[in-house]
Design an enzyme around this catalytic site. Structure first.
Site, PDB file in Angstrom:
ATOM      1  N   ASP A 146       0.874  -1.162   0.000  1.00 28.88           N
ATOM      2  CA  ASP A 146       0.000   0.000   0.000  1.00 28.88           C
ATOM      3  C   ASP A 146       0.922   1.226   0.000  1.00 28.88           C
ATOM      4  O   ASP A 146       2.121   1.133   0.320  1.00 28.88           O
ATOM      5  CB  ASP A 146      -0.936  -0.008   1.214  1.00 28.88           C
ATOM      6  CG  ASP A 146      -2.134   0.914   1.002  1.00 28.88           C
ATOM      7  OD1 ASP A 146      -2.078   1.763   0.084  1.00 28.88           O
ATOM      8  OD2 ASP A 146      -3.117   0.815   1.755  1.00 28.88           O
TER       9      ASP A 146
HETATM   10  C1  BGC Z   1      -4.937   3.398   0.134  1.00 29.98           C
HETATM   11  C2  BGC Z   1      -5.091   2.438  -1.012  1.00 29.98           C
HETATM   12  C3  BGC Z   1      -4.932   3.180  -2.307  1.00 29.98           C
HETATM   13  C4  BGC Z   1      -3.576   3.857  -2.319  1.00 29.98           C
HETATM   14  C5  BGC Z   1      -3.276   4.587  -3.608  1.00 29.98           C
HETATM   15  C6  BGC Z   1      -3.682   4.239   0.026  1.00 29.98           C
HETATM   16  O1  BGC Z   1      -3.762   5.278   0.932  1.00 29.98           O
HETATM   17  O2  BGC Z   1      -4.933   2.694   1.350  1.00 29.98           O
HETATM   18  O3  BGC Z   1      -6.342   1.819  -0.929  1.00 29.98           O
HETATM   19  O4  BGC Z   1      -5.078   2.296  -3.368  1.00 29.98           O
HETATM   20  O5  BGC Z   1      -3.529   4.781  -1.270  1.00 29.98           O
HETATM   21  O6  BGC Z   1      -4.034   5.726  -3.741  1.00 29.98           O
END
Ligand code: BGC
Length: 765
Positions: free
Chosen positions: A302
Site C-alpha cells: 500500500d
Molecule cells: C490506500 C489504497 C490506495 C492507495 C493509492 C492508500 O492510501 O490505502 O487503498 O489504493 O492509497 O491511492
C-alpha cells in the site's frame, strides 16, 4: 499510445542495448532478468520516481502528488544515471494525471511502465489537465462496494465490465480495487469500500468484480491484504488474530478471489499481523498466498508502507509503492552483503514482468480517452437500485398513484452523498441528488423547503470551507432543527414526507460512537419526531432514507416512520436510482451484507475496536471467528435486522429444498415463487451448521451458497441451483494446523436472511 508520450520515449531513451540484448516479449522472462544489472532490478521493484517521492506521513498517510516537471527531468538527464527510467515514469504520470502511481520502465530491454489508478467506486484520475485544454477526463462514480447488498454477482460483473472499460480507455493498466476487507465493525472508516462481514459473500462478489474489470484486458489490485479492518493507526497497528480466525474469516475472501478470478495484483496492507508487517510477512505472502493458493501475480505495498525494502521483497512483496531512495539503498546493500539472496529479487522482477506483458501499455494499446460515460451512467443507476435495502415498510412504498406532492427533508436529500472520501473517491462530471431525481420522475417538491435547504447548505458549506483543513475527509453539512410551523405547513400542502439521514466516512479515520455519527444528533431526532407527528396527524406517510456507506444506530426510532430504505452511497446517479425504487419502477431486492445490531455494544468487536479499548497500538480480535451473524446467531444476541435481511414490495414462497450429493460436494436446489402482486427478485441464502468439535467451537451456521432469482412476475416461480463443495464445510483445526471436515450431521438451511430460515435438510458425512 499518446503521441507526445511516444515521441518523448523515442527521443529520450538512450538505448544502450545491442542486437544480442534480450527484449521482453521476444525473449523469455528469465533471459530478460538475467540481462539486468542489480540496480536495474531494484529500480524495477520500485514504483513512482524516487527523487520526487514525498516522505511517508502518518495516517491518513496520503500526500498530494505533484505533477512531474517534465522540463526539469529533461534537464536532469545529462547528470543523472537513472533519468531515462525516471523520465518514462514521469511521462506515464503525465499521460494519466492523477493516477496513483506507475512502475519503472527499461527501454533497452523493452520493458514499459504500468500505470496504477484507484478504485474501487470508479477510476480516480485528474479530470481536467492543463496540457490538454478543452479535453475532459471524468470517470463514472459507480455505487460503492456495499453493492454486495445486491447479492447479484452477475450484475456486479456487468458494472465492473463498464468500469474496466474506463480503466482501459483512460490509459490505465491496473485498477487499485476491489477492497475486500471484512466489515468487522460498522465504525470502520472504509467500510463503504468493503463488501461484507461474511467472507463467502465478499469473496463471491469480489470475484465477479475482478472478472468484470479484467475482461477488458486490464488488471486489478485486490486490497488490502490482509486483516486491515480499521483506519485508526492504520500504518502501525498490530493485529492479534488466531490462525483460525485469519483463515476462516479474514483471508477467506482473498482466497476465493485468487482462486476464482486470478487477479493480476494484490496490495498488501499497512498493519502488522501478530507482530509482523503484512508487507514483510513471509507466511502471508509466500506461504499462504503463493504456495497454498497458487497466486501468480504481483504483490505491491500500500502507498508509502515504507518498511524494510529487503525484508519486503524477500517476503514476497514484489513492488514497493512508491519505492523510496531509502528502500532502494536497503535492497542494494542487502544483496551486496549477502543478507538477501539476489534470486528473491529476480523472482519479484519476474512477477512484475509477467504482468507487464499482459498490460495495454506493453501491447501499445491506443486508448481513446473517450469511454462510453453515458452508457456507464445507466449501468451505475441500475446497479445502485438493486443494492438498496428496504428495512421497514408499513404500506408507504412504493409511492402510490395519489402521491404527487412531496415534502423533502434533510440536507442529504438536496446534497446526496454519492461516495465516500479518500482514495475511493471519484472525479465525476456530475451527481444527481434526490431532489433532482424525484423531479426527473415527475414529482412536485415543496418549493419553500427546497429554497430553505439549498440556502442553508450553501451558507454552511461556505463556513466549512473557511474552517480547518479536513484533508481527505469531506465534512458534510449537519441538519439543524426545523421550525414547527414549516413542518406543519409542509404536512398540510404535501402528500408524503421523505426525510434523508446522511453520514460521510472514508479513508484515514474511523467513525465514532457519538451523536452525529453512530447516533442521531438532537436536531435529527427532533426533526424526525416532528415530521412524523405532523404527517401522521394528517394520515400521511413518512419515509426515511439512509444515505451512508455502512449503518448507524436505528433502535428507538426505526418504528417511527412508515418506511426505511437504505440507499447506501449510490454513485453519481443517486437521485435517479433512489427515485426508481421509491416509485416502484424497481422493486427493492437488496439484502443486508452485515448484521444491524440493536445497540453498538452488541457487536462482538465493540470491546476491542479503537475508541473502546483505550490503546491504538494493538488490537486483539478476541471474538475470533464469531464475527457478525456468526456471533449473533451462536450466542443468541437478537439483532435489530439480521444479516441477509431485506424486504420487497412482493412476497416469496420457498419450497422443494433438495440437497443431493454431486461432484465434490452437494447440489442444493429449491423453488422460489412470487406469491404477491408485484414483479420482484429474491435472494436465497444457504447456511450450513457443522457438527460440534471439542476444540473447535463452530458457529451456529455459516453462509455457504446464495442465488438470486430473475425478475419473477406475480405467480411465477424459478428453481435455483447452487452447489456447496465438501471443502467449503471444513474448519481450520488449530491443533492439526489444517482444514478438517468433521464427521457428523450437516444441516443445510435455506433462508431469506440469517434470522429467517425457511427450509432445512440434514445430511451425514
Ligand atoms: C490506500 C489504497 C490506495 C492507495 C493509492 C492508500 O492510501 O490505502 O487503498 O489504493 O492509497 O491511492
Amino acid at each position: 499510445m499518446n503521441k507526445t508520450f511516444a515521441l518523448a520515449v523515442g527521443l529520450c531513451l538512450t538505448a544502450v542495448g545491442n542486437a544480442q540484448t534480450p527484449r521482453l516479449g521476444q525473449n523469455s522472462i528469465d533471459e530478460v532478468v538475467a540481462a539486468m544489472t542489480l540496480e536495474e532490478k531494484v529500480n524495477m521493484v520500485m514504483g513512482d520516481i524516487r527523487d520526487y517521492a514525498v516522505p511517508p506521513t502518518p495516517a491518513p498517510g496520503i500526500p498530494v502528488r505533484e505533477t512531474p516537471d517534465i522540463a526539469k527531468l529533461l534537464k536532469d538527464m545529462a547528470t543523472h544515471q537513472n533519468t531515462p527510467l525516471q523520465l518514462m515514469t514521469a511521462y506515464s504520470q503525465g499521460r494519466v494525471m492523477g493516477a496513483s502511481g506507475d512502475g519503472y520502465s527499461l527501454e533497452r530491454l523493452g520493458i514499459t511502465p504500468m500505470v496504477y489508478a484507484d478504485g474501487p467506486s470508479g477510476v480516480r484520475i485528474t479530470p481536467v489537465r492543463p496540457q490538454y485544454p478543452g479535453q475532459e477526463f471524468y470517470c463514472t462514480a459507480f455505487p460503492t462496494s456495499t453493492l454486495s447488498a445486491s447479492w447479484n454477482p452477475a450484475l456486479v460483473e456487468r458494472m465492473t465490465t463498464a468500469l474496466g472499460e474506463e480503466v482501459k480507455e483512460y490509459g490505465v493498466d491496473v485498477l487499485l480495487a476491489p477492497a475486500i476487507n471484512i466489515i468487522r465493525n460498522p465504525l470502520g472508516g472504509r467500510s463503504f469500500e468493503y463488501f461484507s462481514e461474511d467472507p463467502y459473500l465478499a469473496g463471491k462478489m469480489a470475484s465477479a468484480y475482478v472478472k468484470g474489470v479484467q475482461s477488458n484486458g486490464v488488471g486489478v489490485s485486490v486490497k488490502h491484504f490482509a486483516i486491515n479492518n480499521q483506519e485508526t493507526n492504520r500504518n502501525g497497528v498490530n493485529v492479534f488474530v488466531s490462525e483460525r480466525a485469519a483463515r476462516e474469516i479474514y483471508l477467506k475472501a482473498f482466497e476465493i478471489v485468487v482462486k476464482e478470478a486470478q487477479p493480476w495484483t494484490l496490495m498488501s496492507s499497512y498493519n502488522r499481523i501478530n507482530g509482523v508487517f503484512a508487507s514483510e510477512n513471509d507466511w502471508l505472502l509466500n506461504k499462504v498466498l503463493r504456495d497454498e493458493w497458487g497466486f501468480k501475480g504481483i504483490v505491491m505495498t500500500d502507498w508509502w508502507a515504507e518498511e524494510d525494502g529487503a525484508r519486503q521483497v524477500s517476503a514476497g512483496n514484489d513492488l514497493l509503492m512508491p519505492g523510496t531512495q531509502h528502500q532502494y539503498d536497503e535492497i542494494i546493500a542487502a544483496v551486496k552483503s549477502g543478507r538477501m539472496d539476489e534470486r528473491l529479487l529476480d523472482k519479484a522482477v519476474a512477477n512484475i514482468l509477467r504482468i507487464t506483458m499482459m498490460s495495454p501499455t506493453f501491447k501499445g494499446y491506443e486508448y481513446s480517452n473517450k469511454p462510453d460515460l453515458a452508457a456507464h451512467a445507466q449501468v451505475a443507476r441500475e446497479t445502485a437500485t438493486e443494492g438498496m435495502v428496504l428495512l421497514e415498510n408499513n404500506a408507504a412504498l412504493p409511492l402510490g398513484k395519489k402521491v404527487r406532492k412531496v415534502a423533502l427533508f434533510g440536507v442529504s436529500s438536496y446534497d446526496t452523498i454519492v461516495g465516500g472520501s479518500g482514495s475511493g473517491d471519484v472525479n465525476k462530471k456530475y451527481k444527481v441528488s434526490l431532489d433532482e431525481g424525484l423531479a426527473n420522475a415527475g414529482y412536485k417538491l415543496l418549493e419553500n423547503l427546497g429554497t430553505y435547504y439549498r440556502g442553508y447548505i450553501a451558507s454552511e458549506t461556505e463556513i466549512l470551507k473557511q474552517g480547518a483543513n479536513y484533508g481527505w475527509s469531506k465534512p458534510v453539512v449537519q441538519d439543524k432543527a426545523l421550525e414547527k410551523s414549516m413542518v406543519e405547513a409542509a404536512a398540510k400542502e404535501s402528500d408524503i414526507a421523505i426525510l434523508t439521514i446522511g453520514r460521510m466516512a472514508g479513508e484515514g479515520g474511523d467513525r465514532k460512537v457519538e451523536k452525529g455519527d453512530w447516533y442521531l444528533t438532537d436536531a435529527e431526532l427532533e426533526n424526525l419526531e416532528l415530521v412524523c407527528e405532523e404527517f401522521h396527524a394528517r394520515n400521511k406517510k413518512v419515509v426515511v432514507l439512509l444515505n451512508m456507506g455502512n449503518i448507524m444506530d436505528l433502535s428507538g426510532w426505526n418504528k417511527l416512520p412508515d418506511a426505511i430504505l437504505h440507499t447506501w452511497l449510490p454513485g453519481q446517479e443517486a437521485g435517479n436510482a433512489i427515485a426508481d425504487v421509491l416509485t416502484g419502477k424497481v422493486n427493492p431486492s437488496g439484502k443486508l451484507p452485515f448484521t444491524v445490531a440493536a445497540k453498538y455494544e452488541d457487536y462482538p468487536s465493540a470491546a476491542n475496536f479503537p475508541f473502546s479499548n483505550g490503546t491504538e497500538a494493538e488490537v486483539c480480535y478476541d471474538e475470533d471467528v464469531f464475527v457478525g451473524y456468526r456471533h449473533f446467531d451462536t450466542f443468541g444476541v437478537k439483532p435489530l435486522y439480521p444479516f441477509g435481511y431485506g424486504l420487497s414490495y412482493t412476497q416469496f414462497q420457498y419450497s422443494d429444498l433438495a440437497v443431493t450429493p454431486a461432484g465434490d460436494g452437494f447440489d442444493v436446489n429449491l423453488t422460489v415463487r412470487n406469491t404477491g402482486k408485484t414483479a420482484g427478485k429474491e435472494s436465497v441464502q444457504i447456511y450450513v451448521s457443522a457438527p460440534s468439535h471439542p476444540h473447535t467451537p463452530k458457529p451456529a451456521k455459516e453462509l455457504k451458497a446464495f442465488a438470486k432469482t430473475g425478475l419473477l412476475k406475480p405467480g411465477a416461480s424459478e428453481v435455483l441451483h447452487m452447489h456447496v463443495s465438501k471443502g467449503q464445510l471444513a474448519s481450520w483445526n488449530t491443533l492439526d494446523g489444517g482444514w478438517v471436515v468433521d464427521n457428523g450431521s450437516y444441516t443445510f438451511m435455506a433462508g431469506a436472511s440469517s434470522g429467517n430460515i425457511i427450509l432445512k435438510e440434514t445430511v451425514e458425512l
